[in-house]
Write an enzyme that holds these catalytic residues in place. Structure first.
Site, PDB file in Angstrom:
ATOM      1  N   LYS A   1       2.520  10.343   8.210  1.00 19.81           N
ATOM      2  CA  LYS A   1       1.852  10.032   9.480  1.00 19.81           C
ATOM      3  C   LYS A   1       2.533  10.700  10.684  1.00 19.81           C
ATOM      4  O   LYS A   1       2.389  11.889  10.872  1.00 19.81           O
ATOM      5  CB  LYS A   1       1.748   8.522   9.650  1.00 19.81           C
ATOM      6  CG  LYS A   1       0.873   7.876   8.562  1.00 19.81           C
ATOM      7  CD  LYS A   1       0.676   6.416   8.773  1.00 19.81           C
ATOM      8  CE  LYS A   1      -0.131   5.770   7.656  1.00 19.81           C
ATOM      9  NZ  LYS A   1      -1.550   6.028   7.712  1.00 19.81           N
TER      10      LYS A   1
ATOM     11  N   ASP B   1       9.289   2.721   1.783  1.00 19.31           N
ATOM     12  CA  ASP B   1       8.103   3.481   2.165  1.00 19.31           C
ATOM     13  C   ASP B   1       7.950   3.307   3.675  1.00 19.31           C
ATOM     14  O   ASP B   1       7.430   2.294   4.149  1.00 19.31           O
ATOM     15  CB  ASP B   1       6.886   2.947   1.409  1.00 19.31           C
ATOM     16  CG  ASP B   1       5.590   3.644   1.822  1.00 19.31           C
ATOM     17  OD1 ASP B   1       5.593   4.365   2.844  1.00 19.31           O
ATOM     18  OD2 ASP B   1       4.573   3.465   1.130  1.00 19.31           O
TER      19      ASP B   1
ATOM     20  N   PHE C   1       0.862  -1.196   0.000  1.00 18.52           N
ATOM     21  CA  PHE C   1       0.000   0.000   0.000  1.00 18.52           C
ATOM     22  C   PHE C   1       0.885   1.227   0.000  1.00 18.52           C
ATOM     23  O   PHE C   1       1.675   1.433   0.921  1.00 18.52           O
ATOM     24  CB  PHE C   1      -0.903   0.006   1.250  1.00 18.52           C
ATOM     25  CG  PHE C   1      -1.846   1.175   1.274  1.00 18.52           C
ATOM     26  CD1 PHE C   1      -3.107   1.097   0.698  1.00 18.52           C
ATOM     27  CD2 PHE C   1      -1.474   2.386   1.851  1.00 18.52           C
ATOM     28  CE1 PHE C   1      -3.977   2.177   0.701  1.00 18.52           C
ATOM     29  CE2 PHE C   1      -2.338   3.478   1.856  1.00 18.52           C
ATOM     30  CZ  PHE C   1      -3.585   3.376   1.289  1.00 18.52           C
TER      31      PHE C   1
HETATM   32  C1  LIG Z   1       2.932   2.496   3.888  1.00 15.09           C
HETATM   33  C2  LIG Z   1       2.023   3.625   3.503  1.00 15.09           C
HETATM   34  N1  LIG Z   1       2.352   4.390   2.458  1.00 15.09           N
HETATM   35  C3  LIG Z   1       1.598   5.428   2.075  1.00 15.09           C
HETATM   36  C4  LIG Z   1       0.436   5.742   2.745  1.00 15.09           C
HETATM   37  C5  LIG Z   1      -0.403   6.899   2.291  1.00 15.09           C
HETATM   38  O1  LIG Z   1      -0.302   7.949   3.193  1.00 15.09           O
HETATM   39  P1  LIG Z   1      -1.403   9.117   3.163  1.00 15.09           P
HETATM   40  O2  LIG Z   1      -2.699   8.509   3.581  1.00 15.09           O
HETATM   41  O3  LIG Z   1      -0.872  10.130   4.144  1.00 15.09           O
HETATM   42  O4  LIG Z   1      -1.436   9.645   1.773  1.00 15.09           O
HETATM   43  C6  LIG Z   1       0.042   4.975   3.850  1.00 15.09           C
HETATM   44  C7  LIG Z   1      -1.201   5.277   4.583  1.00 15.09           C
HETATM   45  O5  LIG Z   1      -1.763   4.458   5.271  1.00 15.09           O
HETATM   46  C8  LIG Z   1       0.865   3.884   4.235  1.00 15.09           C
HETATM   47  O6  LIG Z   1       0.540   3.109   5.270  1.00 15.09           O
END
Ligand SMILES: Cc1ncc(COP(=O)(O)O)c(C=O)c1O
Length: 392
Positions: free
Chosen positions: A248, A219, A134
Site C-alpha cells: 500500500k 503483516d 486478511f
Molecule cells: C493486512 C493486509 N495484508 C495484505 C493485503 C493484500 O495487499 P494487496 O491487495 O496489495 O495484495 C492487504 C490489502 O488490503 C492487507 O490489508
C-alpha cells in the site's frame, strides 16, 4: 467523456462498483468523468499515502521513466538499492525483497518462513494465523487468512495454516506444535473492521516466538508506512518482527510492496524467489520519494496530530448521533454503528461526494491521505453528519 454500460462489461466482474468512472485525482480529491469531485477518505484502500498524484511522486515517476524502467531482476539497480537501504536503516530488519502487491509480499514471507523451517527447524512448516485476518488474495494468502466467507472458496486450500482467535495469547500457545514455524499477524486487523492487536498480545507473541524458536511475521501491508502514526506499527509495541511485509503506502499509489527479514532468516537460495517486475527501478524510485517525504522531521507528528483531530471529530459526531466507539490509530480509524447500516451510509456518502468504506456491516472505515488537511477532515465530518441525519 461518455461512458456506456457496455464499456464496463469487457472487464471481468470482481466486485460491485458504482456506475461512475474515475479519471483524475489531486490530493484528497478524486474526480469522475462527469467532473464530479469526491473527498477521498479511502485513498485506494490506504494506498495513496500522500494523496492523489502528489507532485513529488509525479516528478519521481517522470525522472525515472526517462532513465530506466526495468533492467531485469537479474541485475542490481540503483533505486531498489536506495529504497532497501532506507527501509533497513529505519527498521529492525536487514534484508528486503520487493514485490508488486501485498499478497505477493505475504506469499514471499510464507515461503521464507517455510524455507527457514526446512533448513533450521526439522521441516516445520505450519503458520499460526488469526481468525478474521486478511493477508491477500493469492491462494496461499487466502488460505492463511481467517476470513469466514473464504472458508469454502477455491478448495482445496494450501495446507499448513492454523487459525486461532485474535488477541488470545493462550490460544496461540496451545496451537504450537512440532510442525509450527511461524506466527503471522496484523498489528491492526484492517479488513476485519480496524481491530487493534493489544500491546500485551503482540509483546506476548514475541516472547512466545522466542521461547518456542518460532518466527514472528508482522503483516504491516495496511499498518506500515506511517498509517498508524509511526513508520511501522510494531514500533508502538514491544514486538520486533523477524519478517515484516509492507505494501500500500510504500508505493504512494504505484504497485510496490516488500518483504523484510532479519539477517539470520534471510535464507533464500538462487531460484527460490523472484519475478519479472520485482524491485524494478520505476516503482522503487517512487518508493524512495515516499520514504524521503516521510522522513522529513515533522511528518509523523502531523500524522499523529491530524489523526487525533479526526478521531475527536468522529467521537463528537458519534456522541451527537448516538453511535459507537472510534477505534484504530493514526490515520486508520473506524466508527462503530449500533445497527448494520454501514454500507447504506457509505453509499449515501458517496452520492454526496465523500468516499468512506464499510469493512463490516456495522463499521465505517476512514483512511485518508496521511497529509490530509484539517479543513478536509471538517468537510468529511460535515458531509457524514448530513448523511447520518438523513439516515435516522
Ligand atoms: C493486512 C493486509 N495484508 C495484505 C493485503 C493484500 O495487499 P494487496 O491487495 O496489495 O495484495 C492487504 C490489502 O488490503 C492487507 O490489508
Amino acid at each position: 467523456m461518455i461512458v456506456q454500460q457496455s464499456n464496463f462489461n469487457s472487464l471481468l466482474a470482481i466486485t460491485n462498483r458504482p456506475p461512475v468512472v474515475m479519471v483524475e485525482g489531486h490530493g484528497s480529491w478524486l474526480i469522475d468523468s462527469d467532473g464530479k469531485r469526491y473527498l477521498d477518505f479511502i485513498q485506494g484502500w490506504a494506498v495513496n499515502c500522500l494523496g492523489h498524484t502528489p507532485s513529488l511522486l509525479v516528478e519521481a515517476v517522470n525522472r525515472q521513466a526517462a532513465r530506466l524502467f526495468n533492467p531485469s531482476p537479474a541485475f542490481y539497480n540503483d533505486q531498489a538499492i536506495r529504497l532497501a537501504n532506507l527501509l533497513t536503516e529505519h527498521s529492525c530488519l536487514d534484508r528486503v525483497f520487493f514485490t508488486n502487491c501485498g499478497a505477493e509480499a505475504n506469499e514471499g514471507a510464507i515461503k521464507l518462513a517455510r524455507k527457514w523451517g526446512s533448513l533450521y527447524k526439522h521441516g516445520a512448516y505450519e503458520i499460526i494465523t488469526m481468525d478474521n485476518s486478511f493477508h491477500g488474495r493469492t491462494l496461499a494468502t487466502m488460505s492463511a487468512s481467517g476470513k469466514p466467507k473464504w472458508k469454502e472458496l477455491f478448495e482445496p486450500k494450501v495446507p499448513g495454516f492454523i487459525q486461532v482467535p485474535f488477541n488470545d495469547l493462550a490460544a496461540v500457545a496451545a496451537a504450537v506444535s512440532e510442525h509450527t514455524v511461524a506466527i503471522m499477524v496484523e498489528p491492526i486487523q484492517g479488513e476485519a473492521g480496524v481491530i487493534p492487536a493489544t500491546k500485551e498480545f503482540l509483546h506476548g507473541l514475541r516472547q512466545l516466538a522466542d521461547k518456542e524458536n518460532l518466527l514472528l511475521i508482522l503483516d504491516e501491508v495496511q499498518t506500515g508506512m506511517g498509517r498508524t502514526g509511526t513508520l511501522f506499527a510494531y514500533q508502538q509495541a514491544e514486538a520486533e518482527p523477524d519478517i515484516m511485509t509492507l505494501g500500500k503506502g510504500i508505493g504512494g499509489g504505484v504497485p510496490l510492496a516488500a518483504v523484510l527479514a532479519k539477517e539470520m532468516i534471510s535464507c533464500f537460495e538462487p531460484g527460490d524467489q523472484g519475478g519479472t517486475y520485482n524491485g524494478n527501478p520505476l516503482m522503487t524510485a517512487v518508493g524512495v520519494s515516499v520514504m524521503e517525504a516521510m522522513l522529513e522531521s515533522s511528518f509523523f507528528r502531523k500524522v499523529q496530530e491530524n489523526g487525533e483531530f479526526l478521531r475527536k471529530q468522529l467521537e463528537e459526531l458519534s456522541r451527537h448521533h448516538g453511535l459507537g466507539v472510534v477505534r484504530g490509530s493514526g490515520m486508520l480509524l473506524a466508527l462503530l454503528l449500533p445497527t448494520p447500516i454501514a454500507s447504506t451510509i457509505a453509499e449515501q456518502a458517496f452520492e454526496q461526494g465523500l468516499i468512506i468504506n464499510a469493512p463490516r456491516p456495522d463499521v465505517l472505515r476512514f483512511m485518508p491521505a496521511l497529509n490530509v488537511s484539517r479543513e478536509e477532515i471538517e468537510t468529511c465530518i460535515t458531509i457524514l453528519g448530513e448523511v447520518l441525519t438523513r439516515c435516522k
